[in-house]
Design a protein around this motif. Structure first.
Motif, short mmCIF file in Angstrom:
data_model
loop_
_atom_site.label_atom_id
_atom_site.label_comp_id
_atom_site.label_asym_id
_atom_site.label_seq_id
_atom_site.Cartn_x
_atom_site.Cartn_y
_atom_site.Cartn_z
N LEU A 121 -1.42 26.40 -15.35
CA LEU A 121 -0.75 27.52 -16.01
C LEU A 121 -0.30 27.13 -17.42
CD1 LEU A 121 1.39 28.91 -13.06
CD2 LEU A 121 -0.55 30.04 -14.15
N GLY A 122 0.09 25.87 -17.59
CA GLY A 122 0.47 25.39 -18.92
C GLY A 122 -0.70 25.45 -19.89
N LEU A 123 -1.88 25.05 -19.41
CA LEU A 123 -3.07 25.13 -20.25
C LEU A 123 -3.40 26.57 -20.62
CD1 LEU A 123 -5.25 22.47 -18.42
CD2 LEU A 123 -4.34 22.26 -20.73
N ALA A 124 -3.28 27.47 -19.63
CA ALA A 124 -3.54 28.89 -19.90
C ALA A 124 -2.53 29.44 -20.89
CB ALA A 124 -3.50 29.68 -18.59
N ALA A 125 -1.25 29.05 -20.73
CA ALA A 125 -0.20 29.52 -21.66
C ALA A 125 -0.48 29.01 -23.07
CB ALA A 125 1.17 29.04 -21.17
N LEU A 126 -0.97 27.77 -23.19
CA LEU A 126 -1.30 27.22 -24.49
C LEU A 126 -2.41 28.03 -25.15
CD1 LEU A 126 -1.19 25.14 -26.73
CD2 LEU A 126 -2.55 23.59 -25.32
N LEU A 153 3.23 20.80 -19.63
CA LEU A 153 2.30 19.74 -20.01
C LEU A 153 2.98 18.46 -20.46
CD1 LEU A 153 -0.17 21.98 -22.06
CD2 LEU A 153 -0.47 21.16 -19.72
N ASP A 154 4.22 18.55 -20.90
CA ASP A 154 4.91 17.40 -21.47
C ASP A 154 5.92 16.86 -20.46
OD1 ASP A 154 5.65 15.52 -23.36
OD2 ASP A 154 7.16 16.81 -24.27
N LYS A 155 5.40 16.31 -19.37
CA LYS A 155 6.29 15.86 -18.30
C LYS A 155 6.27 14.35 -18.09
CE LYS A 155 6.58 20.02 -15.45
NZ LYS A 155 6.35 20.61 -14.12
N ASP A 156 5.12 13.72 -18.35
CA ASP A 156 5.00 12.30 -17.99
C ASP A 156 5.19 11.36 -19.18
OD1 ASP A 156 2.75 12.87 -19.38
OD2 ASP A 156 1.34 12.51 -17.74
N ASN A 157 5.53 11.91 -20.35
CA ASN A 157 5.78 11.09 -21.54
C ASN A 157 4.56 10.29 -21.99
OD1 ASN A 157 8.10 11.33 -22.96
ND2 ASN A 157 9.23 9.74 -21.88
N LYS A 158 3.38 10.69 -21.58
CA LYS A 158 2.16 10.02 -22.01
C LYS A 158 1.53 10.82 -23.14
CE LYS A 158 1.13 7.99 -17.50
NZ LYS A 158 0.15 7.94 -16.38
N VAL A 163 -0.90 17.80 -25.44
CA VAL A 163 0.53 17.87 -25.78
C VAL A 163 0.70 17.99 -27.29
CG1 VAL A 163 2.73 16.63 -25.76
CG2 VAL A 163 1.30 16.66 -23.71
N ALA A 164 -0.11 17.23 -28.04
CA ALA A 164 -0.05 17.32 -29.51
C ALA A 164 -0.39 18.73 -29.98
CB ALA A 164 -1.02 16.31 -30.13
N MET A 165 -1.38 19.37 -29.35
CA MET A 165 -1.74 20.74 -29.72
C MET A 165 -0.61 21.70 -29.40
SD MET A 165 -5.74 21.00 -28.61
CE MET A 165 -5.99 22.59 -29.40
N ALA A 190 4.23 15.74 -32.98
CA ALA A 190 2.78 15.87 -32.79
C ALA A 190 2.04 14.81 -33.60
CB ALA A 190 2.32 17.27 -33.19
N ASN A 191 2.49 14.58 -34.81
CA ASN A 191 1.86 13.59 -35.68
C ASN A 191 1.99 12.19 -35.11
OD1 ASN A 191 0.53 12.90 -38.21
ND2 ASN A 191 2.49 12.01 -38.82
N ARG A 192 3.16 11.88 -34.56
CA ARG A 192 3.35 10.55 -33.96
C ARG A 192 2.42 10.34 -32.77
NH1 ARG A 192 8.84 11.80 -35.04
NH2 ARG A 192 9.19 12.42 -32.86
N ILE A 193 2.28 11.37 -31.94
CA ILE A 193 1.39 11.27 -30.78
C ILE A 193 -0.05 11.04 -31.22
CG2 ILE A 193 0.35 12.61 -28.90
CD1 ILE A 193 3.09 13.87 -28.43
N LEU A 194 -0.50 11.79 -32.20
CA LEU A 194 -1.88 11.66 -32.67
C LEU A 194 -2.13 10.30 -33.30
CD1 LEU A 194 -2.24 15.24 -34.13
CD2 LEU A 194 -3.43 14.36 -32.12
N CYS A 195 -1.13 9.78 -34.00
CA CYS A 195 -1.28 8.44 -34.59
C CYS A 195 -1.42 7.38 -33.50
CB CYS A 195 -0.09 8.13 -35.50
SG CYS A 195 -0.09 9.09 -37.03
#
Length: 636
Positions: A121-126, A153-158, A163-165, A190-195
């Motif tokens: 559902l999180g993916l669909a909401a995105l 989508l942002d539950k496991d801190n990975k 999540v960046a999107m 988002a930038n930190r995650i992508l880096c």
């Protein structure tokens, strides 16, 4: 602002109805997603059903026709409840994936809530949030789906691209809602995650770059909206670097990216940096689209602005003429009209006033009586007349322009504020300072309501402060100059030459108020900035050094005053014969300081009583008869 596209999202989550692919397991190498494995797609399920139907029966008939005689009557295939749920879920996925409108997607999302787990559902909401954000019509609704997606989508801190999107979407929607601080927070994360993801060897860098580009571009837009233009430039440079890695060397889009960066440099009046990017854009567009393309016309228009900023007005006019030819060929009349006004202003800069007046007379007949364009034409006409000292005619043009602009304040506040500022310059040229200040205050009142115009607000405040100093209103000037310094440091960076001019004027104010220690602090900061931005031998840098020497002289710190006066002499001497008068005057002032130093008590005013600060505490402003007050016309 450019959004992350739903197409990009589908590409990144490709295979299995795009949306519900095992995205995290592809993007993060630590293991499979904790959510339940996605069910097989509907197309696969149908193939299994067919294998038990007519195709299977035909195969049996050819092998042993007598055993298959009873198959003339179809025996219903029994489907378990689990298989039925899988089928219904798969069909719902397929319908959602093929939905073309947000209304259909939202209706299907409600049906999905009873069947799908929270991650799906999180993916669909995105996906819905991305589509709503692209349409831009209901940012609050887009925000609600973005929040739903982030929670799921942002539950496991990975770190993951999905999540960046989602964070990029949150940043984009908050930008649309003018919640700039919130937007900046999401985009930075988002930038930190992508880096971090770029350091993971198993992740395809080509999947990361489109999202990283979108994040960098939106960071640039948010920072620009907050008035932090110098920081925004860094993000735009990164955008260009990403495009250079992903696009063909001479692609049209790469040409546009170079032009965008050139325009950003123009906005902070860094014309030298803007020039090579604009030239690169022009080179690419000429090669790919030909000399007569609209993109080439736009490139030449920006190039004309850059050359004007560099005071190379002949080159500017040449680019303008070439741009006009293209615009005429494409019948782009509104753009052509603005180009003709620009050309007239270039003619004025070249001192060709009669030509400019003739051009503007032709343009004014093409404009509507109450249009902003007519007001701009009249302002340029007034400038040409003012330079010919036809002040009465010039004022008449300006009065008509103000009458038009007064009715447009609510409709086009930024454009009107800029026009008021330009008109004020004409009155300033005619020594009508009170009228000039009044118009600048009107401009400032409009800009103060617009957070994205912090740089303009700072520039107008600086001009008001400078004019108040010029007219001896020292105490009134102080808050305007202090405000200008803070805003312009944030917008253009602490080492921009315009910030140096403001601190120089603040020093003059303190000296006028008999506060030489504070004045010396301001002059020291001004000199430090100008050393970097203009160079130590620039005339304005030398004058800041001269002012610093005077401030220390009034404090009785003659040793320091002499030291800075000697720097003044050396700097003027580097100019050669053209600065003979300046060198002579600088030597005269040095001799005065030496005489005062010889008669002063060594213990009365310790020379090191005031250290030179790196960061000033701005406080006041004014005018001193012997202090050089400077205003950068380019900057302001």
């Amino acid at each position: 602002m450019r959004k992350v596209s739903v197409t990009l999202f589908s590409h990144l989550t490709r295979r299995r109805l795009n949306l519900f692919a095992p995205f995290v397991s592809k993007s993060y190498s630590s293991g499979p997603s904790s959510s339940s494995s996605p069910s097989p797609p509907l197309t696969h399920f149908k193939r299994c059903v067919k294998s038990h139907g007519l195709l299977s029966r035909n195969n049996c008939f050819h092998a042993n026709p007598y055993r298959c005689m009873d198959t003339l009557v179809e025996i219903p295939t029994q489907i378990s409840s689990r298989q039925r749920k899988i089928k219904e879920k798969s069909e719902l996925e397929e319908v959602f994936e093929s939905a073309e409108t947000t209304e259909d997607m939202i209706k299907l999302f409600k049906d999905m809530e009873a069947t799908f787990d929270e991650r799906d559902l999180g993916l669909a909401a995105l996906k819905i949030g991305l589509k709503l954000d692209q349409e831009g019509e209901d940012p609050e609704k887009a925000l609600s789906f973005a929040n739903r997606a982030l929670e799921a989508l942002d539950k496991d801190n990975k770190p993951s691209i999905v999540v960046a999107m989602t964070l990029q979407l949150m940043g984009s929607v908050n930008y649309s809602l003018k919640r700039f601080n919130d937007s900046l927070g999401y985009l930075n994360r988002a930038n930190r995650i992508l880096c971090r993801l770029q350091q993971v060897e198993s992740i395809n860098i080509d999947d990361i770059r489109p999202v990283l580009h979108a994040v960098q571009l939106e960071l640039a837009n948010v920072k620009t909206a907050m008035g932090r233009r110098e920081e925004a430039l860094e993000n735009l440079r990164k955008c260009l670097e990403i495009k250079e890695l992903t696009l063909e060397e001479d692609s049209i889009e790469l040409g546009k990216a170079n032009r965008d960066l050139a325009e950003a440099y123009v906005a902070v009046l860094n014309f030298n940096e803007a020039l090579p990017f604009c030239m690169k854009a022009l080179e690419i567009h000429k090669k790919q689209l030909g000399n007569n393309s609209v993109e080439v016309a736009h490139d030449r228009r920006i190039l004309g602005v850059i050359y004007s900023g560099l005071e190379e007005h002949e080159k500017a006019l040449e680019q303008n003429v070439l741009s006009q030819k293209i615009l005429k060929n494409w019948n782009l009349n509104s753009d052509l009209l603005r180009a003709e006004i620009d050309a007239a202003n270039m003619l004025i800069a070249l001192g060709r006033y009669d030509e400019a007046t003739g051009t503007l007379s032709g343009i004014v007949r093409q404009t509507e009586s109450d249009s902003e364009t007519r007001a701009l034409v009249l302002i340029s006409m007034a400038k040409a007349l003012c330079n010919q000292e036809k002040f009465a005619d010039s004022k008449r043009c300006l009065e008509i322009a103000c009458g038009i602009l007064d009715k447009r304040e609510r409709i086009s506040p930024v454009e009107v504020a800029e026009a008021y500022s330009e008109i004020s310059m004409q009155y300033e040229t005619m020594n009508e300072f009170e009228t000039a200040i009044s118009l600048l205050k009107r401009s400032l009142a409009l800009l103060e309501r617009l957070p994205q115009e912090q740089h303009s607000e700072g520039s107008v405040s600086a001009r008001i402060g400078w004019l108040l100093l010029l007219t001896g209103k020292v105490q009134q000037a102080i808050p305007y100059l202090e405000s200008a310094a803070e805003r312009l440091k944030d917008s253009f960076g602490p080492k921009h030459f315009g910030v140096g001019y403001i601190y120089n004027n603040l020093g003059a104010a303190y000296l006028e108020l008999s506060r030489p220690q504070s004045a010396a602090q301001m002059f020291a900061v001004a000199k430090d900035i100008m050393d970097v931005s203009l160079g130590p031998h620039h005339a304005d840098t030398i004058e800041a050094c001269q002012n610093l020497s005077k401030a220390y002289g009034e404090m009785g710190s003659y040793g320091l005053a002499i030291e800075f006066q000697q720097q003044v002499i050396e700097a003027w001497e580097s100019h050669g014969a053209s600065a003979e008068d300046e060198v002579r005057e600088a030597h005269r002032l040095l001799e005065q300081l030496k005489k005062k130093a010889s008669t002063a008590s060594a213990n009365e005013f310790p020379e090191k009583s005031l250290p030179l600060p790196h960061t000033p505490h701005a406080s006041s402003t004014s005018q001193s008869n012997n202090i050089s007050l400077r205003q950068s016309r380019k900057f302001i």
